[in-house]
Design an enzyme around this catalytic site. Sequence first.
Site, PDB file in Angstrom:
ATOM      1  N   HIS A 224       0.823  -1.101  -0.006  1.00  0.00           N
ATOM      2  CA  HIS A 224      -0.116   0.058   0.092  1.00  0.00           C
ATOM      3  C   HIS A 224       0.993   1.038   0.091  1.00  0.00           C
ATOM      4  CE1 HIS A 224      -3.653   2.495   1.272  1.00  0.00           C
ATOM      5  NE2 HIS A 224      -2.521   3.118   2.025  1.00  0.00           N
ATOM      6  N   GLU A 225       1.931   1.214   0.648  1.00  0.00           N
ATOM      7  CA  GLU A 225       2.789   2.396   1.021  1.00  0.00           C
ATOM      8  C   GLU A 225       3.469   2.454  -0.259  1.00  0.00           C
ATOM      9  OE1 GLU A 225       2.339   4.599   3.253  1.00  0.00           O
ATOM     10  OE2 GLU A 225       0.722   3.417   4.205  1.00  0.00           O
TER      11      GLU A 225
ATOM     12  N   HIS B 163       1.994   4.666  -2.811  1.00  0.00           N
ATOM     13  CA  HIS B 163       2.052   5.922  -2.547  1.00  0.00           C
ATOM     14  C   HIS B 163       3.529   6.484  -3.039  1.00  0.00           C
ATOM     15  CE1 HIS B 163      -1.638   6.544  -0.579  1.00  0.00           C
ATOM     16  NE2 HIS B 163      -1.107   5.958   0.310  1.00  0.00           N
TER      17      HIS B 163
END
Length: 440
Positions: free
Chosen positions: A21-22, A25
Site C-alpha cells: 500500500h505504501e 504512494h
Amino acid sequence: MLYLLGVLVVFVGIAVSIALHEIGHLVPAKLFKVRVTQYMVGFGPTLWSRTRGETEYGVKAIPLGGYIRMIGMFPPRAGDGGRLRASSSNPLHLMVEQAREESLEEVGPGDEDRVFYRLPVWKRIVVMAGGPLMNLAISAVLITLLLTVQGLSVGTPTVSQVAACANTDVADEDCDGQPASPAAEAGFEVGDTIVSVDGTPVEDWASTTYAIQNAGEQATFVVERDGSAQTLTADLVLRERPLVTAEGEPVLDDEGELVYGEVGFLGASPTVVNEPQPLTSVPPVVGEMFTGTAGIVLTLPERMVDVAQAAFGAEERDPNGPMSVVGVGRVAGEVTHDGLNGLVETAQERFWLLVSLLASLNMALFVFNLIPLLPLDGGHIAGALWEGVKKTWARVLRRPAPGPVDTAAALPVAYAVALGLLGMTVLLIYADIVRPVQIG
C-alpha cells in the site's frame, strides 16, 4: 502448531499488504519528483531502518499500519510564509499552525518545487490513490488465483451421501422413531448420478434442487449406476424451506428477504468439486466483493452499535460484521487448525480459504481508505478534487487561479477521526476477545 501457522500467515499477509500500500504512494511520489524522507511499515519505535538516497526505509514495532513522509504536505498560510502565529490563544489554531510549520521545516534550498502541495491536482490524486489502488490490485490478483486455479465449489448431481432417515441432518444415522428418508426408501446409493427429475434433464445440483423443489409429493428420478440407467421413485417429504431459482440462487422478496415455501425433501447430498473459472468471471466477483464491502463500510456506525451490544450484552456477533486484526487472526488460526464444519478439510482447501481472507482484507483496505476524511487517503483526494473544482470554476469565470486548498485547516477533524478509529479498534479487539465471531 497449525493454529499458530494460520495466525502467522495472515499477519504476514497483512504486513505485506500494508507495505505494498505504501509503495503505491511511494512510487508515483518519486516519479513526480516529490522528496520522500521516510517509508515506514508500522508505528511506534523503529526496529530497523536504512537510508537509501534521500529516503529512510524502515520497519517499526507495531505492524498495524504504515506511512510515507513527503515534504510540504500542507501549504503555507497565505501571506505569511507559514510562520506560527504565536499570539493566537486558540488551541486549535495553534495545533494547525504547528503542524503546518513542521511540514515546512523539511523544505530546504532547492526543494521549493519538490513539495507535495505544489503538484498539479491530478498528480496529487494519483499519489494518494496509489495506496488504495494497490490494495485493490492485490485483492483482484488473489481473487483471480482463487477462481482460475482453485475454482468455485460446484455441486454435481452425483450422490455423495444418502440420509438414513427423514431428519434435517444428512449425516445423522440415528433414526430411532423416525421414518427412512425418501432417498433411502427409493433405493438411492452413493455414486448414483441423477440424470433427470420427472423427465426434466439436470446437469448440476442447482437444477436438481430446483426440480425437486417443484416436484410436489412424489418425483421420478432416472439415475446412472454402474454404467446403466435406473428409474427410482421417491415419496418426498414436504418442508418449509427457502426457495431457490434454477441457477441455485435464493429467491428474495422486494425487501431482500428470503422467500419460503413448501418444498420436497429427498435426503441425498451432492458431490462437490472445484471447477476452475475463466478470467471473464473475475470482474463480476471483484465487483460483488466491492459492493458488499462498501455496504459494510457505509453502515459502519450501525454495525459498531451491534458489536457493542454483543460485547457488553448477550447478543451474538454478526458473522458478516467488522472484526479487528485479533479477530481475523483467530479465524485464520481456527480454520487452519480445525477446518470449517466439514466444508474445508484438506491442507489445500485451508490454504485457499486463507487466500480468500487476505483478498477480503485488501478489499476492505481499499474501500476504507477512500472515505473522504483526513487522515485517510480519501481525505487528501477530496481536498485535491475540491481544489480542482475551484480552479476550473475560476477559469470559467476568467478569475485568478486560487491557491492550494488548505488541508491543514482540517486537522482538527483529522484528529477527531483518528480518535474515533482508535476507539473503534479498541472496541473490536475487546469484542473479538470476549465474544468472537462464530465461523462455520
